[in-house]
Design a protein around this motif. Structure first.
Motif, short mmCIF file in Angstrom:
data_model
loop_
_atom_site.label_atom_id
_atom_site.label_comp_id
_atom_site.label_asym_id
_atom_site.label_seq_id
_atom_site.Cartn_x
_atom_site.Cartn_y
_atom_site.Cartn_z
N ARG A 1 -4.41 12.70 -6.80
CA ARG A 1 -5.29 11.61 -7.27
C ARG A 1 -5.61 10.66 -6.12
O ARG A 1 -5.82 9.49 -6.34
N VAL A 2 -5.57 11.21 -4.92
CA VAL A 2 -5.84 10.38 -3.74
C VAL A 2 -7.35 10.31 -3.50
O VAL A 2 -7.96 11.35 -3.27
N PRO A 3 -7.95 9.13 -3.58
CA PRO A 3 -9.40 9.03 -3.31
C PRO A 3 -9.70 9.43 -1.86
O PRO A 3 -8.89 9.18 -0.97
N LEU B 1 -1.87 9.71 3.14
CA LEU B 1 -2.80 8.57 3.14
C LEU B 1 -3.21 8.14 4.54
O LEU B 1 -2.46 8.27 5.50
N LYS B 2 -4.39 7.58 4.58
CA LYS B 2 -4.94 6.95 5.78
C LYS B 2 -3.95 5.90 6.27
O LYS B 2 -3.34 5.19 5.47
N THR B 3 -3.80 5.79 7.58
CA THR B 3 -2.77 4.87 8.09
C THR B 3 -3.23 3.41 7.99
O THR B 3 -4.43 3.12 8.07
N TYR C 1 0.84 -1.21 0.00
CA TYR C 1 0.00 0.00 0.00
C TYR C 1 0.87 1.25 0.00
O TYR C 1 1.61 1.42 0.97
N GLU D 1 -5.36 2.50 10.89
CA GLU D 1 -6.77 2.85 10.81
C GLU D 1 -7.56 1.81 10.00
O GLU D 1 -8.75 1.59 10.24
N GLY E 1 -7.02 5.53 -8.05
CA GLY E 1 -6.27 6.64 -7.48
C GLY E 1 -4.82 6.25 -7.24
O GLY E 1 -4.48 5.06 -7.20
N PHE E 2 -3.98 7.27 -7.13
CA PHE E 2 -2.58 7.00 -6.81
C PHE E 2 -2.00 8.15 -6.00
O PHE E 2 -2.60 9.23 -5.92
N ASP F 1 -8.80 1.42 -0.32
CA ASP F 1 -9.09 1.23 1.10
C ASP F 1 -9.22 -0.27 1.36
O ASP F 1 -10.14 -0.92 0.86
N ILE G 1 -3.82 2.94 -5.04
CA ILE G 1 -4.21 2.93 -3.63
C ILE G 1 -5.68 2.59 -3.50
O ILE G 1 -6.51 3.07 -4.28
N SER H 1 -11.61 8.17 0.27
CA SER H 1 -11.72 7.05 1.21
C SER H 1 -10.38 6.68 1.84
O SER H 1 -10.35 6.04 2.88
N VAL H 2 -9.27 7.05 1.22
CA VAL H 2 -7.98 6.68 1.79
C VAL H 2 -7.14 7.91 2.15
O VAL H 2 -5.93 7.83 2.30
N ARG H 3 -7.82 9.01 2.32
CA ARG H 3 -7.09 10.23 2.68
C ARG H 3 -6.90 10.29 4.20
O ARG H 3 -7.79 9.95 4.96
N ARG H 4 -5.74 10.75 4.62
CA ARG H 4 -5.46 10.90 6.03
C ARG H 4 -6.30 12.06 6.57
O ARG H 4 -6.34 13.13 5.96
#
Lengths: 443, 487
Positions: free
Chosen positions: B27-29, A244-246, A208, A249, A377-378, A217, A215, B31-34
């Motif tokens: 291009r970060v969706p 990015l989300k960890t 990831y 999480e 997405g990237f 979820d 990327i 749903s996966v953004r911090r």
């Protein structure tokens, strides 16, 4: 002689104290009776000046002036100069594993701070002091899960770095484990993973962002895996976590990765930094050194290596791992990097990377016949598809001064028109436009 | 000292970054953004540098103190090597470049350095070839054991036992287990050598090999080494040399000539690359001719026109053990060291390392009992058993040395020596330094008799006194977590 202080007179006095006439006598007394070998090597060494000149020549035979759009696990990020100056302090550089904590509080506190920063970055609770590199760290995570749930199957996303896949294959060859790798097409990979989770699976391994930059979820897959007692493992690009989300999480139980992006130069492959973070539940199953905070006799806070009952020098064949020397100085680079960037600087690096990558993608797909290979997405790495075989195009661009990315045909023939590109904060608009022009000209 | 996370002020940063020269977008969706920034420190560049410089001052290193840590070979690390490792032509080189189509042409200098280091080691140690991939000593052990397993597998033989002397480093049995072997322990005889009867008894058709540290962890040379190797070979096994103690014999004995089939060495020991507070190391592995086909890939090969190319496929290779060519910048420092020394320099290394260790042994044996009454090689193992009876243990002696400005030796290893003090001075220390260390050791021994409490109270001059390791392990505090973000 280079680096030897004792003179002939010193040696004479010491041999006398030992009670022998000569070194040869001592050598025989020590029971070595081998005749001296003849070597096909230079008898005499060279001076510092000469060695520097030779290495200067070798350094100039490497092209580091190419404009780098290549990632694949190793990235051309900016490294602040302050880092090298600090890590080259002799007290850090020339110490060793902090077996004597009272004489190693500098290293130990820095390790504790590194562990803390890695936990905060990945959203986990526990970190070790470092492992060798991202690939070996991932293998150690797989072992941890095998030890924990005593199951036999390891499920690996086909979108994991091909190099890491090969390393895991090498290292797991002699384990009683069955390694299964899914398709490398992101959608198919996700489907296969979800369908393959069963009661015999020990761990599921996900990269990831994945090797192709995609990327997504992973929370639903991770939750389903955990319900079935499967350990979800995430191999992460730590700089991407600026935006990015960890993994924490999403519910991952072990997070590993390559820390090169955190202040470590490209270095032609090493030394790099393997890292591992996990949950408290897994703490005592973790390999490697761990630093803990405690108090001294007078109640003053201090740091020690802790939980050593896991380690090879205590447990020998029952140890959680054979690791001893790790990559401490590279971990020090990482914590200095994270401290210099700080909360806002680190996010800003992420924004620069992501914005420039987005601009690069747009610019490149405006070339007729070039398109993005996926609509996913990237962060800062993505795959484009050319109208022709990518390999000769990449060679041609190399000659024009661009490392234009990794042609993917080497991994799977069907991907032969695809190129994986990475864009870091170091790339300028001008360089990106230059790449697009060169690519347009090459097609 | 306060933690980084306890310092600073919101909005501070310790770096400058270029302004964005493209439109801000990504291009970060969603749903996966911090949702929130990672809770990193907020400090100025000066704050950060001062923090770490002050931390460094709480460390002992080779550059501050005599560091006789046995089996670690803490010799001087030449300073110009750090400059070499920072040359842009090396530090700025992307490893992927070599894998791009025709990319090898663009990194011939780097490939040349690795290739030459490999060839130098092969000739110096008497092996057919080397892999530079392993990233540390234990990683080299693991690689070596995987090569042994692959060799037997290719011959269709099922051999699952690895013999390991009781004096071996803990990494040996741990590596053997990881490589799929079960460890069988061999005893040590009255002279500190491998117990031949114990070896004879342990050998059999299930034995894949023997892991032997040469010289052994007692700092002793086993004169039976050729015979041991022959015995293992005769029963169909291979012999692995652990090169941790290579400094004792480098330039004088070639392990390959003794009959060892395979060997790992530590560039961070014998070849003077910095230990870095616990790495990076480098653990190249050398092999005899029959094991060459099993070496990891990619492997560098020289073509008839003199250019270097990478071999990626090989029918019997175990595969890659590291992502590229090993810890390249460490290998580069070792290259500089080899070239500076030449064979004459290496012979001087072993000579001076051995004289220094024996000088310590002879001068200290009046107060500390030697583990074995015989000449040692590069390190001497003493026992604090006499002091222990007075209530002063090896650990106490170690701490008392810190107060006297010396790093402690390795203690409680090898496990077969009671209250072990394992002292390795290395060749780069002068007689004056050794004399000062001897005085300190003798003074501590005298104090153990006259005022043992003064020894057991040590250290008193370090940044902290003895630390509570029990509580640290029982209630581990291993990270300062950001409470708001903790899951």
């Amino acid at each position: 002689m280079p680096y030897i202080a004792n003179t002939a007179q010193d040696r004479k006095e010491m041999l006398q104290a030992i009670g022998v006439e000569s070194f040869d006598e001592l050598w025989h007394l020590a029971d070595v009776h081998e005749s001296p070998p003849r070597f096909n090597l230079p008898e005499k060494g060279l001076s510092e000046l000469e060695v520097l000149a030779k290495l200067g020549t070798l350094a100039r035979e490497n092209r580091t002036d190419l404009i780098c759009f290549t990632g694949g696990g190793v990235y051309d990020h900016f490294v602040p100069a302050a880092i090298s100056h600090v890590v080259e302090r002799g007290e850090f550089l020339t110490s060793y594993t902090p077996y004597q904590p009272e004489a190693s509080q500098g290293t130990l506190q820095a390790v504790y701070e590194y562990q803390s920063a890695m936990c905060r970055l990945t959203g986990m609770e526990v970190s070790n002091a470092s492992l060798y590199d991202g690939g070996t760290a991932l293998f150690e995570a797989i072992l941890m899960a095998l030890r924990r749930n005593r199951r036999r199957k390891v499920l690996i996303a086909g979108t994991l770095s091909p190099i890491y896949q090969a390393m895991v294959r090498t290292s797991s060859h002699h384990l009683a484990a069955e390694v299964r790798v899914t398709s490398d097409e992101p959608d198919q990979c996700a489907d296969e993973l979800l369908k393959s989770l069963d009661e015999e699976t020990s761990s599921v391994v996900i990269q990831y962002p994945d090797f192709y930059g995609t990327i997504r979820d992973w929370t639903p897959l991770v939750m389903k895996a955990r319900e079935k007692g499967i350990t979800p493992i995430c191999s992460v690009y730590p700089l991407a976590l600026a935006l990015l989300k960890t993994p924490g999480e999403m519910g991952f139980e072990i997070v590993t990765g390559e820390g090169q992006s955190l202040g470590i130069p490209l270095s032609f492959g090493g030394p790099y930094l393997g890292f591992m973070t996990t949950t408290s539940d897994f703490m005592r199953k973790m390999p490697g050194r761990i630093c803990g905070r405690t108090k001294d006799l007078s109640g003053k806070p201090g740091f020690v290596l802790t939980l050593q009952a896991r380690e090879q020098h205590i447990r020998r064949e029952k140890a959680t791992s054979n690791i001893c020397t790790n990559e401490s100085l590279c971990a020090l680079r990482a914590i200095i990097y994270l401290a210099l960037m700080g909360k806002t600087g680190f996010r800003r690096v992420g924004e620069l990377c992501a914005s420039k990558a987005s601009f690069a993608a747009e610019t490149l797909i405006s070339i007729p016949g070039v398109r993005l290979a996926s609509s996913d997405g990237f962060f800062n790495e993505f795959v484009i598809e050319l109208p022709v075989d990518a390999k000769p195009v990449v060679s041609q661009l190399l000659r024009k001064g661009f490392m234009a990315g990794i042609p993917l045909g080497a991994f799977r023939e069907e991907r032969n028109k695809q190129v994986l590109l990475a864009v870091t904060e170091k790339r300028t608009r001008e360089e990106i436009v230059g790449l697009a022009e060169a690519l347009g000209g090459a097609l | 000292m306060k933690l980084l996370f306890e310092k600073g002020s919101p909005g501070r940063t310790g770096t400058t970054l270029p302004a964005l020269d493209v439109q801000r977008s990504d291009r970060v969706p969603d749903s996966v953004r911090r949702r929130e920034d990672a809770a990193l420190p907020e400090l100025s560049e000066l704050d950060v540098i001062r923090h770490f410089v002050n931390l460094s001052r709480k460390n002992m290193g080779i550059e501050t103190s005599f560091y006789p840590l046995g089996s670690c070979t803490m010799k001087y690390n030449p300073r110009f090597h750090e400059d070499v490792a920072s040359f842009t032509g090396f530090a700025g080189l992307h490893p992927r470049l070599s894998l791009l189509p025709e990319g090898e042409e663009y990194c011939q200098g780097a490939l040349r350095a690795v290739f030459e280091a490999e060839r130098f080691l092969a000739e110096l140690l008497g092996f057919a070839d080397f892999t530079m991939q392993p990233l540390a000593g234990a990683h080299g052990e693991m690689t070596g054991l995987m090569l042994i397993a692959a060799f037997h597998e290719a011959k269709g033989e099922d051999r699952s036992v690895m013999l390991i002397p009781d004096s071996a480093h803990g990494t040996n049995p741990a590596s053997a287990t990881l490589a799929g072997f079960s460890a069988r322990v061999i005893g040590t005889d009255a002279f500190g050598n491998v117990d031949l009867a114990s070896l004879e008894k342990a050998l059999g058709p299930d034995v894949a090999g023997l892991m032997l540290t040469c010289p052994n962890t007692l700092g002793l040379y086993d004169a039976n080494v050729r015979q041991i190797n022959e015995m293992v070979h005769a029963s169909g096994g291979l012999v692995y040399a652990d090169g941790a103690n290579l400094n004792a014999i480098v330039g004088r004995v070639r392990p390959g000539d003794l009959g060892f089939d395979i060997m790992h060495i530590n560039l961070h020991k014998t070849f003077s690359t910095p230990h870095g507070g616990g790495g990076p190391g480098s653990g190249p592995v050398g092999v005899c001719a029959k094991l060459v086909p099993f070496l990891p890939v990619p492997h560098i090969q020289e073509h008839s026109n003199g250019s270097l190319r990478l071999k990626h496929e090989s029918a019997y290779s175990v595969g890659p053990v590291a992502p590229y060519y090993g810890n390249f910048l460490v290998i580069l420092r070792a290259w500089a060291y080899m070239t500076t020394l030449g064979i004459e320099g290496f012979r001087r290394v072993s000579e001076n390392a051995v004289i220094n260790a024996n000088y310590l042994r002879v001068r200290l044996q009046q107060a500390y009992k030697p583990a074995f009454e015989r000449a040692c090689l590069h390190e001497c193992v003493l026992s604090a058993s006499a002091q222990a009876r007075l209530g002063v243990r090896a650990l106490d002696i170690a701490k008392a040395l810190l107060d006297r400005g010396f790093h402690a030796p390795t203690i409680y290893f090898p496990l077969i020596v009671e209250e072990a003090l394992m002292i390795e001075p290395t060749e780069t220390e002068s007689k004056e330094t050794l004399d000062a260390f001897i005085s300190a050791m003798l003074e501590i021994a005298a104090l153990a008799e006259s005022a043992p409490d003064a020894v057991t109270a040590a250290p008193l001059t370090m940044p902290v006194r003895r630390l509570d390791e029990t509580t640290a392990a029982r209630r581990p505090d291993v990270a300062a977590l950001d409470l708001e973000e903790t899951p």
